[in-house]
Write an enzyme that holds these catalytic residues in place. Structure first.
Site, PDB file in Angstrom:
ATOM      1  CG  ASN A 121      -3.224  11.138 -22.206  1.00 12.94           C
ATOM      2  OD1 ASN A 121      -2.444  10.154 -21.702  1.00 12.94           O
ATOM      3  ND2 ASN A 121      -3.088  11.943 -23.072  1.00 12.94           N
ATOM      4  CG  ASP A 153      -5.868  19.047 -25.820  1.00 16.52           C
ATOM      5  OD1 ASP A 153      -6.541  17.847 -25.934  1.00 16.52           O
ATOM      6  OD2 ASP A 153      -5.387  19.309 -27.098  1.00 16.52           O
TER       7      ASP A 153
END
Length: 412
Positions: A102, A176
């Site tokens: 990420n 998330d």
């Protein structure tokens, strides 16, 4: 010795990521038997230190959030700015099937870890990246968290608030986890393709893109401004007054869901004993309701009725009438929810200071048996064994420790 089936046994995953979304993907794969190796800096993932924000003690030995996102993984702590650390990373990647990251795109390019660079060296690698706002467009390099990229930019906060009030409160992890599972689905498809053909793939999703997909029904409906009520609304003004949360005499809230007003109206109001409204053509069917602009009246009558009885009484009434409803539960109540325990939502983890209840991933398998729940690793906990597996000698490992290229956390 466990005989549990592990469909991803033999698959090696390198997780170069922090916080929650990408880690959720790694945890999903680890639960399926993949060897997921998480790479951290010496300080560790910032997620290790979020306990005060969540209202729990900061304790490396009892870090419930860390377990949720990183159970069943191994961890190595490498200084990626040191050429020796970078070399060790590439040796790990030499044996990997999947890379999860990420990192922001510009940081990946500076480090030579972007997809276009790596696919030349690793043509069969599945490269999975989770971003805040997507890889393209004017805001691709902005920092992204679910509070901002998912809830705010993605349409939750403005549209789901009461029109007369500030946006709802949000808590970490909601967006998330959604994104991480989306990415996992793409990774598994790409892995299957790679195993069948030898061809790697890049899989991408973002907090922003996932939020838009989640909001898809209403985003699409927004193209018809001449129909319905524009959001944000106060719930009294909703197009369907039966889809609301009702306050009971004892101060609890009961959410009902009746997507088709015409199907449920008479059944629901009969259960509430609002008999004078049941046959009144002003309120039914829904076309009459809208033409007479009586949605707020229906809402107010139902709310007043709910306030006459306590939740337990209404639960019996609604259950007997087969009305879709649920109590708005607290987190404390969820921990005691019999339905959650019956469906294996929780795991009891023993810590030095006692036992805690941890939340499990929501996907279950009939034939594989229960998923193990090994605590999340400490910073660099498996570094020595991981380097030995890829050919490093004791002397080389000791030198890396002395040079702080390799780090292993110790409780001081």
């Amino acid at each position: 010795m466990s005989t549990r089936k592990q469909p991803l046994k033999g698959v090696k995953v390198i997780e170069l990521a922090n916080f929650i979304a990408a880690a959720t993907t790694g945890r999903f794969l680890a639960d399926l038997g993949a060897d997921v190796i998480k790479i951290e800096s010496a300080k560790g993932d910032p997620l290790r230190y979020t306990a005060p924000t969540e209202g729990r003690p900061l304790d490396m030995h009892e870090n419930t959030t860390w377990e949720l996102e990183n159970a069943n993984k191994r961890c190595i702590s490498l200084n990626m700015k040191d050429p020796a650390g970078k070399e060790a990373f590439f040796k790990l990647l030499d044996e990997a099937d999947i890379l999860i990251t990420n990192w922001r795109v510009q940081a990946l390019k500076r480090a030579g870890l972007d997809y276009e660079t790596l696919k030349v060296r690793y043509p069969s690698l599945v490269y999975a990246i989770c971003t805040g706002y997507g890889e393209y467009g004017p805001d691709k390099d902005l920092p992204g968290f679910d509070f901002t990229a998912f809830f705010a930019r993605g349409g939750y906060l403005e549209n789901l608030r009461q029109k007369s009030d500030v946006p709802m409160n949000v808590v970490p992890g909601l967006g998330d986890h959604n994104v991480g599972i989306n990415l996992a689905a793409g990774v598994l498809a790409a892995l299957y393709h790679a195993k069948m053909t030898g061809e790697g793939e890049k899989v991408e999703t973002s907090l922003f893109e996932s939020a838009i997909f989640n909001m898809g029904m209403m985003v699409q409906a927004a193209q018809y401004p001449d129909y319905g009520t524009k959001y944000p609304i106060n719930i009294r003004e909703a197009n369907n007054p039966l889809n609301a949360c009702w306050r009971t005499k004892d101060g609890r809230y009961v959410q009902t869901c009746m997507p088709d007003y015409n199907t449920y109206y008479k059944k629901f109001l009969t259960a509430l004993e609002l008999n004078e409204m049941v046959e009144d053509d002003k309120y039914f069917p829904v076309q009459n309701l809208h033409e007479n602009k009586l949605g707020t009246e229906v809402y107010d009558r139902i709310m007043s009725r709910f306030e006459e009885r306590e939740y337990k009484e209404w639960a019996d009434v609604l259950t007997q009438a087969d009305i879709p409803f649920a109590l708005a539960q607290s987190w404390e109540e969820l921990l005691e929810d019999e339905q959650a325990w019956a469906n294996d939502c929780f795991h009891k983890m023993k810590y030095p200071k006692g036992e805690r209840v941890l939340v499990k991933h929501p996907v279950k398998y009939q034939e594989m048996g229960p998923t193990p729940y090994n605590r999340g690793p400490y910073i660099g906990e498996h570094g020595v064994e991981i380097l030995k597996e890829i050919g490093y000698t004791e002397e080389q490992i000791q030198e890396m420790l002395e040079n702080k290229t390799l780090y292993i956390w110790e409780d001081k």
